[in-house]
Design a protein around this motif. Sequence first.
Motif, short mmCIF file in Angstrom:
data_model
loop_
_atom_site.label_atom_id
_atom_site.label_comp_id
_atom_site.label_asym_id
_atom_site.label_seq_id
_atom_site.Cartn_x
_atom_site.Cartn_y
_atom_site.Cartn_z
N ALA A 16 -19.61 69.11 81.48
CA ALA A 16 -19.40 68.63 79.88
C ALA A 16 -20.33 67.64 79.78
CB ALA A 16 -18.03 67.91 79.58
N SER A 56 -9.42 72.15 77.42
CA SER A 56 -10.60 70.93 77.04
C SER A 56 -9.40 69.81 77.53
CB SER A 56 -11.12 70.66 75.92
OG SER A 56 -10.28 69.82 75.02
N TRP A 85 -9.07 62.01 76.75
CA TRP A 85 -8.63 61.35 76.91
C TRP A 85 -8.00 60.35 76.79
CZ3 TRP A 85 -8.22 63.26 81.94
CH2 TRP A 85 -9.63 63.70 82.64
N MET A 105 -17.91 62.68 76.62
CA MET A 105 -16.61 62.75 77.29
C MET A 105 -15.12 62.93 76.30
SD MET A 105 -18.58 63.30 80.19
CE MET A 105 -19.72 63.23 80.36
N GLY A 120 -13.27 65.16 74.98
CA GLY A 120 -12.30 66.61 74.72
C GLY A 120 -12.05 66.87 74.06
N GLN A 150 -17.81 68.94 72.25
CA GLN A 150 -18.06 69.61 73.72
C GLN A 150 -17.76 71.22 73.69
OE1 GLN A 150 -14.60 68.44 76.49
NE2 GLN A 150 -14.63 70.90 77.03
N TYR A 185 -16.07 65.58 83.64
CA TYR A 185 -15.98 64.67 82.55
C TYR A 185 -15.92 62.74 83.59
CZ TYR A 185 -13.04 67.30 79.69
OH TYR A 185 -13.26 68.28 78.57
#
Length: 469
Positions: free
Chosen positions: A20, A129, A132, A141, A143, A149, A160
């Motif tokens: 990623a 995906s 967070w 990062m 997601g 990404q 990640y």
Amino acid sequence: MSNNRRQFMLGTAGAGVAMAAASVSKVAMAALPEPVVQASPDTMAPLAPPTGRPYNPVVTLNGWTLPWRMNNGIKEFHLVAEPVVREMAPGFKAHLWGYNGQSPGPTIEVVEGDRVRIFVTNKLPERTSIHWHGQRLPNGMDGVTGLTQPAIEPGKTFVYEFVARRPGTFMYHPHADEMTQMAMGMMGFWVTHPRAKHPLIDEVDRDYCFLLNAYDVEPGAYTPKTMTMLDFNLWTFNSRVFPGISPMVARQGDRVRIRVGNLTMTNHPMHIHGHEFMVTGTDGGPIPRTARWHEVTTDIGVGQMRQLEFVADEEGDWAFHCHKSHHTMNAMGHDVPNMIGVDHRDVVKKITQVIPDYMVMGERGMADMAEMEMPIPDNTAPMMGGEGPFGSLEMGGMFTTVKVRRGLKAGDYRDPGWFQQPKGTQAYEWTGALAQPTRAALPKAGATPAREIEVQIRKPSGHTGHSGH
């Protein structure tokens, strides 16, 4: 590998491993942590940190905590997005999507300042995906498929990596085909513990966490309807419905924290009996002490998280549930007519001549249904039920108990059974003489009835005065 030991072993990575972000070294990709899988729907004991910084671990209601390995000072986890079979209540299983054999997935616990690396392998039939939820991290990062990404295609593994920058209560869930994947059960809890004593985060003796999620699974079916927007028929704590939800156990005098996240499509007023709590934190962080107040019910909106804290100083078995009454029932139909007070015994006799198993429901309310041993479709749960020490609890869905007992050992989370109430402390039947109850006064004969007011509504007959017309 034993689920109880939850050991990590190293496995070799498969071909086609994707990343990623470019910040993960080739050395780190040389071997993946073997994914730890849990199939039991029981509440697992807290996972004391075997490596890394120490902390007081949480207990995931009807769930578990994901082990990790340390790799050059980095905590490495491995999540596998995959189809799972979740027992929602004894005798009732649903075909869901989740992580590492469960829905919700395992709880991830880290410490403020930890650098974490999460390998995510996609074994779903479509791309996915992981977002967070609530974390401060590099944009790449975060997601969100297509935005931060490329999607994780089936069979691929992404990585990640970020620093857990602030303590608090968070969660993870997909940001790819969300309507389908979250309706199928893809979500999990994340707890970041403070690195040192925090002025706004008190130490607690017991720390529970769970997610609120909802499903539409027709009686007799196995797979949720993913197009449902409002008319869900299963309201769950961690994809479990009462009586399949474990109790939260506490020793009398313990300070208890309950962390709740809401990933349903509506709000939930969470209510505790016998105690009052404070809302001490949200997914935005701890609440200043001057802004806290005592409650017995707090509303948790969609996508929100709340930390509730109280001292378990009253012995007993205390209910803890959503205060929306339809959310404390299991699979029920909609558009059911109200038959209260309707005597349809003659009709029933005629119908049973054609349909021998026909049974009338609702003539005296819905409580009779908890007592009936009526046949139900395979692979479903009774609408309400659950046996207590005095009979049926007439509850389902988002309902459990907080069991407070004196003399429990620290770290003992076993169900202590039903509370033995001391003599003279239980409601009882009265068989003596009764005075006439006071009732609302009836209108006097000849009295002028209340004036009825008809609301007059004027509707526009055209578009005069609107610009552009």
